[in-house]
Design an enzyme around this catalytic site. Structure first.
Site, PDB file in Angstrom:
ATOM      1  N   ARG A  13       0.833  -1.209   0.000  1.00 38.28           N
ATOM      2  CA  ARG A  13       0.000   0.000   0.000  1.00 38.28           C
ATOM      3  C   ARG A  13       0.872   1.265   0.000  1.00 38.28           C
ATOM      4  O   ARG A  13       0.495   2.279  -0.579  1.00 38.28           O
ATOM      5  CB  ARG A  13      -0.889  -0.060   1.250  1.00 38.28           C
ATOM      6  CG  ARG A  13      -1.797   1.075   1.482  1.00 38.28           C
ATOM      7  CD  ARG A  13      -2.789   0.707   2.558  1.00 38.28           C
ATOM      8  NE  ARG A  13      -2.220   0.839   3.905  1.00 38.28           N
ATOM      9  CZ  ARG A  13      -2.905   0.632   5.028  1.00 38.28           C
ATOM     10  NH1 ARG A  13      -4.169   0.255   4.957  1.00 38.28           N
ATOM     11  NH2 ARG A  13      -2.351   0.800   6.201  1.00 38.28           N
ATOM     12  N   ARG A  53       1.751   3.705   2.022  1.00 39.72           N
ATOM     13  CA  ARG A  53       1.365   5.042   2.472  1.00 39.72           C
ATOM     14  C   ARG A  53       2.517   5.695   3.216  1.00 39.72           C
ATOM     15  O   ARG A  53       3.414   5.021   3.699  1.00 39.72           O
ATOM     16  CB  ARG A  53       0.159   4.901   3.401  1.00 39.72           C
ATOM     17  CG  ARG A  53      -1.001   5.773   3.039  1.00 39.72           C
ATOM     18  CD  ARG A  53      -2.238   5.371   3.793  1.00 39.72           C
ATOM     19  NE  ARG A  53      -1.997   5.105   5.214  1.00 39.72           N
ATOM     20  CZ  ARG A  53      -2.869   4.501   5.971  1.00 39.72           C
ATOM     21  NH1 ARG A  53      -4.006   4.087   5.486  1.00 39.72           N
ATOM     22  NH2 ARG A  53      -2.616   4.303   7.258  1.00 39.72           N
TER      23      ARG A  53
HETATM   24  P1  AMP Z   1      -6.291   3.799  10.004  1.00 41.33           P
HETATM   25  O1  AMP Z   1      -6.375   4.479   8.677  1.00 41.33           O
HETATM   26  O2  AMP Z   1      -7.640   3.386  10.525  1.00 41.33           O
HETATM   27  O3  AMP Z   1      -5.304   2.656  10.017  1.00 41.33           O
HETATM   28  O4  AMP Z   1      -5.759   4.887  11.053  1.00 41.33           O
HETATM   29  C1  AMP Z   1      -4.509   5.498  10.898  1.00 41.33           C
HETATM   30  C2  AMP Z   1      -4.064   6.091  12.236  1.00 41.33           C
HETATM   31  O5  AMP Z   1      -5.043   7.034  12.700  1.00 41.33           O
HETATM   32  C3  AMP Z   1      -3.918   5.081  13.371  1.00 41.33           C
HETATM   33  O6  AMP Z   1      -2.658   4.449  13.367  1.00 41.33           O
HETATM   34  C4  AMP Z   1      -4.130   5.975  14.598  1.00 41.33           C
HETATM   35  O7  AMP Z   1      -2.964   6.720  14.891  1.00 41.33           O
HETATM   36  C5  AMP Z   1      -5.196   6.953  14.117  1.00 41.33           C
HETATM   37  N1  AMP Z   1      -6.554   6.438  14.413  1.00 41.33           N
HETATM   38  C6  AMP Z   1      -7.512   6.076  13.512  1.00 41.33           C
HETATM   39  N2  AMP Z   1      -8.624   5.661  14.131  1.00 41.33           N
HETATM   40  C7  AMP Z   1      -8.389   5.756  15.468  1.00 41.33           C
HETATM   41  C8  AMP Z   1      -9.136   5.451  16.642  1.00 41.33           C
HETATM   42  N3  AMP Z   1     -10.389   4.952  16.574  1.00 41.33           N
HETATM   43  N4  AMP Z   1      -8.559   5.693  17.848  1.00 41.33           N
HETATM   44  C9  AMP Z   1      -7.314   6.172  17.947  1.00 41.33           C
HETATM   45  N5  AMP Z   1      -6.538   6.461  16.886  1.00 41.33           N
HETATM   46  C10 AMP Z   1      -7.058   6.248  15.651  1.00 41.33           C
END
Ligand code: AMP
Length: 187
Positions: free
Chosen positions: A129, A131
């Protein structure tokens, strides 16, 4: 059809891909906390600046910040016809907070789709991916941080009898075919 859905699974399991397919097929709102944080970071808002230090290291943004964001989003009227939550809840405290937010609206989650795959598969998918926040160190830390928490959340919803487990080692289309069968049986 109004579906209130949670997509659960470790980073890299393909939740985002399935979310895209679900919103196209069922015309349903997609709420991704990761997307909300990334957008805030790009726009350098106060929220974005706060979230950045946690996201950059693969750690969770604190619940006080995250829960507030989700409550605000779920209290908008466009969520009345259903939504997919992607990336939230990430721990039991967030899951309980979500219950509270929805209870206040006399609403509840219909189903939790729990996508599972082997750790090596997840690491490979995250590397592919590519990113910005996906360096190998961050990937490993993110899996570590999320593994126990995800299991606990799965148990929380299994106890409520709304958890559906899906083997996400397979192709995108095979996985989606299972998702559709489950969703078509909700209403
Ligand atoms: P994701 O795209 O869902 O993998 O989220 C990327 C990053 O955003 C994670 O590694 C966290 O740092 C933050 N993040 C996203 N959703 C949450 C959540 N529900 N609680 C805390 N941090 C979050």
């Amino acid at each position: 059809m109004s579906i209130k859905l949670i997509l659960l699974g470790l980073p890299g399991v393909g939740k985002g891909t399935q979310a895209t397919k679900i919103i196209t097929e069922y015309n349903i709102l997609h709420i991704s906390t990761g997307d909300i944080f990334r957008k805030a970071m790009t726009n350098k808002t106060t929220l974005g600046v706060k979230a950045k230090e946690y996201m950059d290291s693969g750690n969770l943004v604190p619940d006080e910040i995250t829960n507030g964001i989700v409550e605000e989003r779920l209290n908008e009227s466009d969520t009345d016809n259903g939504f997919i939550l992607d990336g939230f809840p990430r721990n039991i405290s967030q899951a309980k907070e979500l219950d509270k937010i929805l209870n206040n609206k006399k609403s509840e989650i219909d189903m939790v789709l729990y996508f599972t795959a082997k750790k090596e598969t997840l690491i490979n998918r995250m590397i592919e991916r590519g990113r910005n926040d996906d360096t190998i160190e961050v990937i490993k830390n993110r899996l570590e941080v999320n593994n126990d928490l995800t299991n606990k959340i799965a148990d929380f919803y299994r106890d409520k009898n709304i958890l559906k487990e899906i083997d996400a080692e397979r192709s995108v289309d095979d996985i989606f075919s299972d998702v559709k069968k489950l969703l078509d049986n909700i209403n």
